[in-house]
Design a protein around this motif. Structure first.
Motif, PDB file in Angstrom:
ATOM      1  N   SER A   7       0.849  -1.184   0.000  1.00 27.52           N
ATOM      2  CA  SER A   7       0.000   0.000   0.000  1.00 27.52           C
ATOM      3  C   SER A   7       0.887   1.237   0.000  1.00 27.52           C
ATOM      4  O   SER A   7       2.078   1.152   0.351  1.00 27.52           O
ATOM      5  CB  SER A   7      -0.922   0.004   1.219  1.00 27.52           C
ATOM      6  N   GLY A   8       0.323   2.363  -0.416  1.00 29.38           N
ATOM      7  CA  GLY A   8       1.019   3.625  -0.280  1.00 29.38           C
ATOM      8  C   GLY A   8       1.521   4.267  -1.553  1.00 29.38           C
ATOM      9  O   GLY A   8       2.072   5.361  -1.500  1.00 29.38           O
ATOM     10  N   GLY A   9       1.342   3.645  -2.689  1.00 29.82           N
ATOM     11  CA  GLY A   9       1.788   4.281  -3.922  1.00 29.82           C
ATOM     12  C   GLY A   9       0.879   5.428  -4.320  1.00 29.82           C
ATOM     13  O   GLY A   9      -0.113   5.716  -3.648  1.00 29.82           O
ATOM     14  N   GLY A  10       1.241   6.098  -5.412  1.00 28.59           N
ATOM     15  CA  GLY A  10       0.408   7.190  -5.880  1.00 28.59           C
ATOM     16  C   GLY A  10       1.185   8.177  -6.727  1.00 28.59           C
ATOM     17  O   GLY A  10       2.308   7.910  -7.149  1.00 28.59           O
ATOM     18  N   LEU A  11       0.564   9.325  -6.925  1.00 27.69           N
ATOM     19  CA  LEU A  11       1.155  10.405  -7.713  1.00 27.69           C
ATOM     20  C   LEU A  11       1.673  11.481  -6.770  1.00 27.69           C
ATOM     21  O   LEU A  11       0.952  11.904  -5.852  1.00 27.69           O
ATOM     22  CB  LEU A  11       0.098  10.992  -8.651  1.00 27.69           C
ATOM     23  N   THR A 111       4.312   7.408  -9.202  1.00 31.06           N
ATOM     24  CA  THR A 111       4.527   8.332 -10.305  1.00 31.06           C
ATOM     25  C   THR A 111       4.947   9.676  -9.741  1.00 31.06           C
ATOM     26  O   THR A 111       4.248  10.248  -8.899  1.00 31.06           O
ATOM     27  CB  THR A 111       3.252   8.503 -11.143  1.00 31.06           C
ATOM     28  N   VAL A 112       6.103  10.153 -10.189  1.00 33.96           N
ATOM     29  CA  VAL A 112       6.635  11.435  -9.742  1.00 33.96           C
ATOM     30  C   VAL A 112       6.580  12.381 -10.936  1.00 33.96           C
ATOM     31  O   VAL A 112       7.321  12.216 -11.905  1.00 33.96           O
ATOM     32  CB  VAL A 112       8.062  11.307  -9.213  1.00 33.96           C
ATOM     33  N   SER A 113       5.695  13.356 -10.844  1.00 33.47           N
ATOM     34  CA  SER A 113       5.480  14.248 -11.980  1.00 33.47           C
ATOM     35  C   SER A 113       4.840  15.542 -11.508  1.00 33.47           C
ATOM     36  O   SER A 113       4.049  15.541 -10.559  1.00 33.47           O
ATOM     37  CB  SER A 113       4.575  13.572 -13.010  1.00 33.47           C
ATOM     38  N   SER A 114       5.186  16.621 -12.187  1.00 37.74           N
ATOM     39  CA  SER A 114       4.563  17.899 -11.883  1.00 37.74           C
ATOM     40  C   SER A 114       3.346  18.112 -12.781  1.00 37.74           C
ATOM     41  O   SER A 114       2.666  19.132 -12.669  1.00 37.74           O
ATOM     42  CB  SER A 114       5.567  19.035 -12.062  1.00 37.74           C
TER      43      SER A 114
END
Length: 114
Positions: A7-11, A111-114
């Motif tokens: 658990s814990g993923g995301g953008l 996902t690491v994004s601006s």
């Protein structure tokens, strides 16, 4: 039947933080090594951070100083605190537990994004 549930993923935006958690169920015994791997599109799966039962850690060079792994041997859980995230950290992150046999979670997208 051992199952690993993540658990814990995301953008998240660059320089942000996320915490991944993984719990192993279906096992009365512990694991020699628990940790995290990741796989980005078009790339091979790579070790991110692992910790032995005794607390010895190994990190991917590019995450040293930014990611911190922790585990609770009694609860068969492992977590990954990820700080100062970069776009190149974008991947599916997999929990792994090993005691001579590898067990894998289903993966969680980061996902690491601006």
């Amino acid at each position: 039947q051992v199952q690993l549930v993540e658990s814990g993923g995301g953008l998240v935006q660059p320089e942000g933080s996320l915490r991944l958690s993984c719990a192993a169920s279906g096992s009365f015994f512990g694991f020699n090594v628990m940790g995290w791997y990741r796989q980005a599109p078009g790339k091979q799966r790579e070790l991110v951070a692992v910790m032995t039962r005794a607390g010895v850690t190994t990190y991917l060079d590019s995450v040293k100083g930014r990611f911190t792994i922790s585990r609770d041997n009694a609860k068969n859980t492992v977590s990954l605190q990820m700080n100062s995230l970069k776009p190149e950290d974008t991947a599916v992150y997999y929990c792994n537990a090993n005691r001579g046999v590898d067990y894998w979670g289903q993966g969680t997208q980061v996902t690491v994004s601006s």
